[in-house]
Enzyme design. Structure first.
Site, PDB file in Angstrom:
ATOM      1  N   THR A  12       8.400 -12.314 -16.030  1.00  0.00           N
ATOM      2  CA  THR A  12       9.447 -12.227 -17.049  1.00  0.00           C
ATOM      3  C   THR A  12       8.868 -12.168 -18.456  1.00  0.00           C
ATOM      4  O   THR A  12       9.311 -11.372 -19.291  1.00  0.00           O
ATOM      5  CB  THR A  12      10.404 -13.432 -16.933  1.00  0.00           C
ATOM      6  OG1 THR A  12      11.103 -13.354 -15.688  1.00  0.00           O
ATOM      7  CG2 THR A  12      11.413 -13.451 -18.071  1.00  0.00           C
ATOM      8  N   HIS A  64      18.199 -16.392 -11.284  1.00  0.00           N
ATOM      9  CA  HIS A  64      16.773 -16.585 -11.009  1.00  0.00           C
ATOM     10  C   HIS A  64      16.582 -17.040  -9.567  1.00  0.00           C
ATOM     11  O   HIS A  64      17.430 -17.729  -8.998  1.00  0.00           O
ATOM     12  CB  HIS A  64      16.198 -17.636 -11.972  1.00  0.00           C
ATOM     13  CG  HIS A  64      14.706 -17.647 -12.061  1.00  0.00           C
ATOM     14  ND1 HIS A  64      13.900 -18.149 -11.059  1.00  0.00           N
ATOM     15  CD2 HIS A  64      13.864 -17.218 -13.034  1.00  0.00           C
ATOM     16  CE1 HIS A  64      12.633 -18.028 -11.413  1.00  0.00           C
ATOM     17  NE2 HIS A  64      12.583 -17.461 -12.608  1.00  0.00           N
ATOM     18  N   GLU A 118      17.675 -11.569 -16.251  1.00  0.00           N
ATOM     19  CA  GLU A 118      16.780 -12.057 -15.206  1.00  0.00           C
ATOM     20  C   GLU A 118      17.076 -11.408 -13.849  1.00  0.00           C
ATOM     21  O   GLU A 118      18.222 -11.331 -13.408  1.00  0.00           O
ATOM     22  CB  GLU A 118      16.917 -13.583 -15.093  1.00  0.00           C
ATOM     23  CG  GLU A 118      16.148 -14.218 -13.960  1.00  0.00           C
ATOM     24  CD  GLU A 118      14.647 -14.105 -14.130  1.00  0.00           C
ATOM     25  OE1 GLU A 118      13.956 -13.910 -13.110  1.00  0.00           O
ATOM     26  OE2 GLU A 118      14.164 -14.210 -15.275  1.00  0.00           O
ATOM     27  N   ASP A 132      14.631  -7.493 -16.248  1.00  0.00           N
ATOM     28  CA  ASP A 132      13.203  -7.759 -16.441  1.00  0.00           C
ATOM     29  C   ASP A 132      12.372  -7.324 -15.238  1.00  0.00           C
ATOM     30  O   ASP A 132      11.296  -6.757 -15.375  1.00  0.00           O
ATOM     31  CB  ASP A 132      12.954  -9.237 -16.770  1.00  0.00           C
ATOM     32  CG  ASP A 132      13.397 -10.199 -15.671  1.00  0.00           C
ATOM     33  OD1 ASP A 132      14.064  -9.763 -14.711  1.00  0.00           O
ATOM     34  OD2 ASP A 132      13.077 -11.403 -15.779  1.00  0.00           O
ATOM     35  N   HIS A 133      12.887  -7.568 -14.033  1.00  0.00           N
ATOM     36  CA  HIS A 133      12.156  -7.216 -12.813  1.00  0.00           C
ATOM     37  C   HIS A 133      13.099  -7.320 -11.625  1.00  0.00           C
ATOM     38  O   HIS A 133      14.274  -7.663 -11.766  1.00  0.00           O
ATOM     39  CB  HIS A 133      10.933  -8.122 -12.618  1.00  0.00           C
ATOM     40  CG  HIS A 133      11.255  -9.590 -12.626  1.00  0.00           C
ATOM     41  ND1 HIS A 133      11.891 -10.223 -11.580  1.00  0.00           N
ATOM     42  CD2 HIS A 133      11.040 -10.552 -13.561  1.00  0.00           C
ATOM     43  CE1 HIS A 133      12.048 -11.504 -11.856  1.00  0.00           C
ATOM     44  NE2 HIS A 133      11.546 -11.733 -13.062  1.00  0.00           N
TER      45      HIS A 133
END
Length: 632
Positions: free
Chosen positions: A300, A415, A258, A475-476
């Protein structure tokens, strides 16, 4: 006297309605203009004014039925709703760099789970988006005089007039100022959010209607055969890899980390490595430092979809909602067909981003969420189960699971809003970085890396490490452009789009003892082909990406996060223009950073556009099912 009083009441009410119309018109126009400026686009003020007049005519139509408290209350409620939609677009744009689609409203139930993350995207200056509502609120207490129309049907004529003129104003302005190729942001800057949302919703509906009839056309069947030929050529390149079949029969563990940017790899602050375990893992694995995200509106969940399917994300909504029950050739489906036990793991509720409904079509036999009976969800950090606890439980499950297995894991501790409990903050940061967005992010990354290190140790202790291919990627992005100044000041990191989109990708083969760094430009779409090559997959594959061990001319195309059909490549980077005209795009030499003739970017632009169209064709028309059956 009654006639005089009636005329006086009518005049007072007329002035009131005119004043309300003026406040709404000015407020709505300025909010749309302000939003355009915030996006960095020059607004078309006349266009926004004309469409705003149309919107407000529609909103005040209840006052044409009867000028009364209830009618004004209804107008006020309608204005609050459209204002909320605009502000939702504002906040969404700040993180996702696109406008909300109506389809995304189906995810409204998830807001509670990410409310802390949303708060970090709000600004004090956002009061300007709601100040007109406060003014209108005062007028709810204005003592309106009751007036009824003597001629029956007059109010219906007035309502019809407002509605027809309102919609006509929006339609006329939109058709004259907007072209289909314009980006959503440019459409908003030309005409405001309401005409843009209406148009996008209508186009989405028409696309769904057209999808039902597509294969009744011989042209569409011919198109599918051409696409099949292209996909076969891409699959053939996998067999050129020196590692083709190297991991056949081994387990596969794919971990999506994440909010992990690549700049934290090998980064030191105050003499401390931010990712010591990932750094050590890289030394005995294949590391691809020039890998870039390809997420869509599903964020995600779209990263999962792209990495497992090697296709672009959905145009309008998260892929797990848009393509919930389609037929896919995902890694889960491929390995399941070859006798693998397949599972997915995500430490939140199973409904989050519709995973519970979408995962079966992705080929997962089991979904380990916080509600699974085998999972203890008592240790929660942030959005879900603490990574350390989750990894430990999963290792215990994998050692008992049938072999070989494929397990896909999504981490959660790192996150937004990156507010790690104090007892878990172990980095000794410089004092000026404590309690800052960058400081919080580094603390989270460090903690997540500790969890990853414990996972690797657990795999080794249980004898799984030497028999498992491990794929680890981000993921990003975690931080956003608002944090660019602090990143430059404290870490000397230039946080431009390229740095922001850059994620780490590390792949470890069981036979690998030494690390290697592959500088090729890679994307999340290249992950699945690289994996299927390692496993020596012979069945037909429908993947747009390339095996990174044989990919020579690296590039990554985008359909979200930046203007569609933009790309990064070895020699040139290209940012498509907002008006959709290739010649107006910006082509940049990656070595010099200088703008060059846009024609130098034509080849990769055409390639990315072709890939997006191919991907949409496969997904929107569920064409993979026809390819699998061989019946067109």
């Amino acid at each position: 006297m009654r006639i005089i009083d009636l005329k006086s009441n009518i005049q007072q009410n007329f002035i009131f309605v005119a004043f309300i119309f003026f406040i709404l018109l000015v407020g709505w126009t300025l909010k749309n203009i302000y939003f355009s400026v915030e996006m960095g686009i020059v607004p078309h003020k006349k266009g926004i004014l004309l469409t705003s007049a149309g919107v407000i005519l529609i909103l005040v139509s209840p006052l044409m039925v009867r000028i009364s408290k209830w009618a004004f209350s209804l107008t006020f409620i309608l204005y609050v709703l459209v204002s909320f939609l605009l502000y939702a677009d504002v906040v969404y744009q700040r993180y996702y760099h696109s406008i909300l689609s109506i389809e995304m409203l189906g995810q409204a139930g998830q807001l509670k789970a990410v409310d802390d993350s949303i708060l970090t995207l709000m600004r004090l200056t956002d009061i300007w988006y709601g100040i007109d509502l406060l003014i209108l609120l005062v007028f709810l207490f204005y003592p309106l005089k009751k007036v009824s129309y003597k001629r029956p049907g007059v109010h219906f004529v007035l309502v019809a007039f407002c509605l027809i003129l309102g919609f006509s104003s929006m339609k006329y302005t939109y058709l004259h100022l907007v072209k289909d190729d314009f980006s959503e942001q440019l459409k908003v800057a030309k005409t405001g959010i309401i005409p843009t949302h209406i148009s996008e919703t209508y186009n989405s509906y028409m696309e769904r209607m057209a999808a039902a009839e597509v294969f009744s056309s011989q042209d569409s069947i011919k198109q599918l055969k051409e696409y099949e030929s292209e996909l076969e050529k891409r699959q053939e390149t996998q067999q050129m890899s020196p590692y083709f079949g190297d991991a056949k029969g081994k387990n596969l563990l794919m971990i999506q980390a994440e909010s992990l940017n690549d700049f934290v790899v090998n980064l030191e602050v105050n003499g401390q490595e931010i990712t010591p375990y990932l750094n050590a893992f890289i030394k005995e694995s294949s590391y691809y430092p020039n890998t870039y995200l390809q997420i869509g509106r599903g964020n995600t969940s779209d990263a999962e979809f792209v990495a497992n399917n090697s296709l672009y994300p959905s145009k309008k909504d998260g892929a797990y909602r848009t393509y919930e029950k389609g037929v896919f050739q995902s890694l889960g489906q491929i390995l399941k067909s070859e006798g693998y036990q397949t599972s997915a793991a995500h430490g939140n509720v199973p409904d989050f981003w519709n995973r519970k409904n979408a995962y079966p079509a992705q080929g997962y036999d089991i979904f380990y969420s916080k509600e699974h009976p085998s999972i203890d969800d008592s240790n929660v950090v942030g959005l879900g189960i603490d990574d350390k606890s989750f990894f430990k439980q999963l290792v215990d499950i994998w050692k008992k699971e049938d072999k070989p297995f494929y397990s896909f894991v999504v981490t959660l501790t790192n996150h937004r809003p990156f507010e790690l409990p104090k007892e878990h903050q172990k980095l000794n940061l410089p004092a000026h970085m404590n309690d800052t967005p960058v400081g919080h992010y580094l603390q989270n990354v460090y903690y997540a890396d500790q969890a990853f290190g414990q996972l690797l140790e657990g795999l080794k202790q249980e004898g799984l490490y030497e028999d498992t291919v491990i794929v680890y990627y981000g993921d990003h992005y975690g931080l956003i452009p608002d944090n660019a100044d602090q990143l430059k000041k404290d870490l000397n990191i230039v946080f431009n789009k390229k740095e922001m989109f850059n994620i780490p990708l590390v792949i470890h083969r069981p036979t690998q003892t030494e690390g290697e760094v592959n500088e090729v430009i890679a994307s999340q779409m290249d992950i699945a082909p690289t994996v299927t090559s390692l496993f020596g997959t012979q069945q037909p594959l429908y993947q747009l990406g390339y095996d990174l061990s044989v990919k020579k001319e690296g590039y990554v195309g985008f359909r979200h996060e930046i203007t569609p059909f933009s790309f990064f490549s070895e020699k040139y980077d290209f940012e498509m223009s907002l008006d959709g005209v290739f010649e107006n795009g910006i082509c940049t030499d990656t070595q010099t950073g200088e703008k060059v003739d846009v024609k130098k970017c034509r080849k990769n632009y055409d390639r990315v556009q072709y890939e997006v169209e191919l991907s949409d064709f496969l997904l929107q028309y569920d064409a993979i099912e026809k390819l699998k059956k061989g019946k067109f």
